[in-house]
Write an enzyme that holds these catalytic residues in place. Structure first.
Site, PDB file in Angstrom:
ATOM      1  N   THR A  57      -8.507   0.820  -4.743  1.00 35.38           N
ATOM      2  CA  THR A  57      -9.294   1.425  -5.503  1.00 35.38           C
ATOM      3  C   THR A  57      -9.752   0.999  -7.056  1.00 35.38           C
ATOM      4  OG1 THR A  57      -9.687   2.856  -4.710  1.00 35.38           O
ATOM      5  CG2 THR A  57     -11.011   3.626  -6.006  1.00 35.38           C
ATOM      6  N   LYS A 181      -0.502   8.076   0.308  1.00 38.61           N
ATOM      7  CA  LYS A 181      -1.183   8.382  -1.141  1.00 38.61           C
ATOM      8  C   LYS A 181      -1.866   9.459  -1.369  1.00 38.61           C
ATOM      9  CE  LYS A 181      -3.326   6.487  -5.474  1.00 38.61           C
ATOM     10  NZ  LYS A 181      -4.409   5.718  -4.974  1.00 38.61           N
TER      11      LYS A 181
END
Length: 331
Positions: A57, A181
């Site tokens: 991201t 994550k």
């Protein structure tokens, strides 16, 4: 109670992983600057982070071409090898909206030199996503991926699609799904999953460093943190203090890191500005445009920039006081 499954053939290591940002040339098309990226990746590795995440991201993965993703992985691998690190962990974002695309991205990541693939759940048509869709998606990608899969839980970028700990626990039993994550920030998922699985069975990482210490206390293995792009030595130091049992020192540093990470919570633009401001000149990358987001997204305005500096400057002083890791540079 620990679930009785075999350790993964290639477990996800513990420690600090930095989801690296993308650096662009200051041109109208903003081509990825591979030379600057090499300098930057080398700097982060010397700063002590235990692994790099490419095309995540923070790297603006949805704005990168398939070729750019592969190029960045290859440059990161070269940076590690040139520092004498032959087995340095590289995680590559392989998130696609279809099962087929995700498998293709996993294959390309492996070909470029990645060790693990970081995978968001499908989310384009959020109303069509249910537990069975998620389970089938991850299992089929994992069945066909040449590299182990790390689940990526980040509802904010997935149209609100979330995965509870029961879903992750089911996925953890797949031999090619090695960890998660948690950018959802849910500490309860940490304690539930670490109660069931050891890190070598299924590794649990926080998705930011402002709750690294709580994650570690809850049995987590480390974190993947955007602020590592700006202060790699400080976040690595926090992890080292915890490992050494220096809890009071760790708690103090955790507070400073959490305060500084407020800026990263405001988005990619402030994070990239901070990296340019605090790191760019050290690496001979002085042009602020190198750290702008990719168009159509805009860089932070003056007011935001001033606020970022104000909340990060105390940690910057600590960062500058810490030594780099010493490697036998081969380049």
């Amino acid at each position: 109670m620990t679930v009785t499954i075999a350790d993964k053939a290639t477990p996800l290591p513990g420690g600090i992983f930095c989801p690296v940002l993308s650096i662009y040339k200051p041109t109208p098309r903003q081509e990825v600057d591979l030379e600057a990226s090499y300098k930057y990746f080398s700097y982060l590795i010397r700063g002590g982070v235990d692994g790099l995440v490419l095309a995540g991201t923070t790297a603006e993965a949805v704005l990168l071409s398939s070729t750019e993703r592969q190029d960045l992985v290859m440059v990161a691998r070269k940076a590690a090898l040139d520092l004498g690190l032959n087995a340095y962990p590289l995680v590559a974002g392989i998130s696609g909206q279809s099962t087929n695309e995700s498998i293709r991205l996993a294959e390309e990541a492996q070909q470029a030199g990645a060790d693990f693939g970081l995978l968001l759940p499908p989310n384009y048509w959020a109303k069509a996503i249910n537990k069975n869709v998620i389970l089938d998606f991850y299992r089929e990608v994992a069945d066909n991926s040449p590299i182990p899969i790390v689940i990526y839980s980040f509802p904010a970028v997935c149209n609100g699609v979330d995965m509870n700990s029961d879903v992750m626990s089911e996925l953890a039993q797949h031999p090619n799904i090695v960890g998660v994550k948690l950018t959802c920030g849910n500490a309860g998922k940490v304690t539930r999953l670490t109660h069931e699985y050891t890190p070598t069975q299924f590794s649990v990482h926080a998705g930011s460093s402002d709750w690294l210490l709580p994650c570690l206390i809850g049995g987590g293995a480390g974190c993947v943190t955007g602020i590592g792009n700006v202060f790699p030595k400080s976040v690595s130091k926090l992890y080292s203090l915890w490992k050494d049992g220096k809890i009071d020192e760790a708690r103090k540093l955790q507070g400073l890191i959490a305060q500084a990470e407020k800026a990263c919570k405001e988005g990619i633009a402030p994070t990239k500005f901070a990296a340019g401001y605090f790191v760019g000149s050290k690496l001979g990358i002085p042009n602020p445009q190198a750290f702008w987001p990719r168009k159509p997204y805009k860089p932070s305005g003056k007011e935001m920039q001033e606020w970022v500096v104000s909340v990060m400057k105390q940690l910057a002083e600590i960062e500058d006081s810490l030594p780099e890791k010493l490697y036998s540079t081969m380049a």
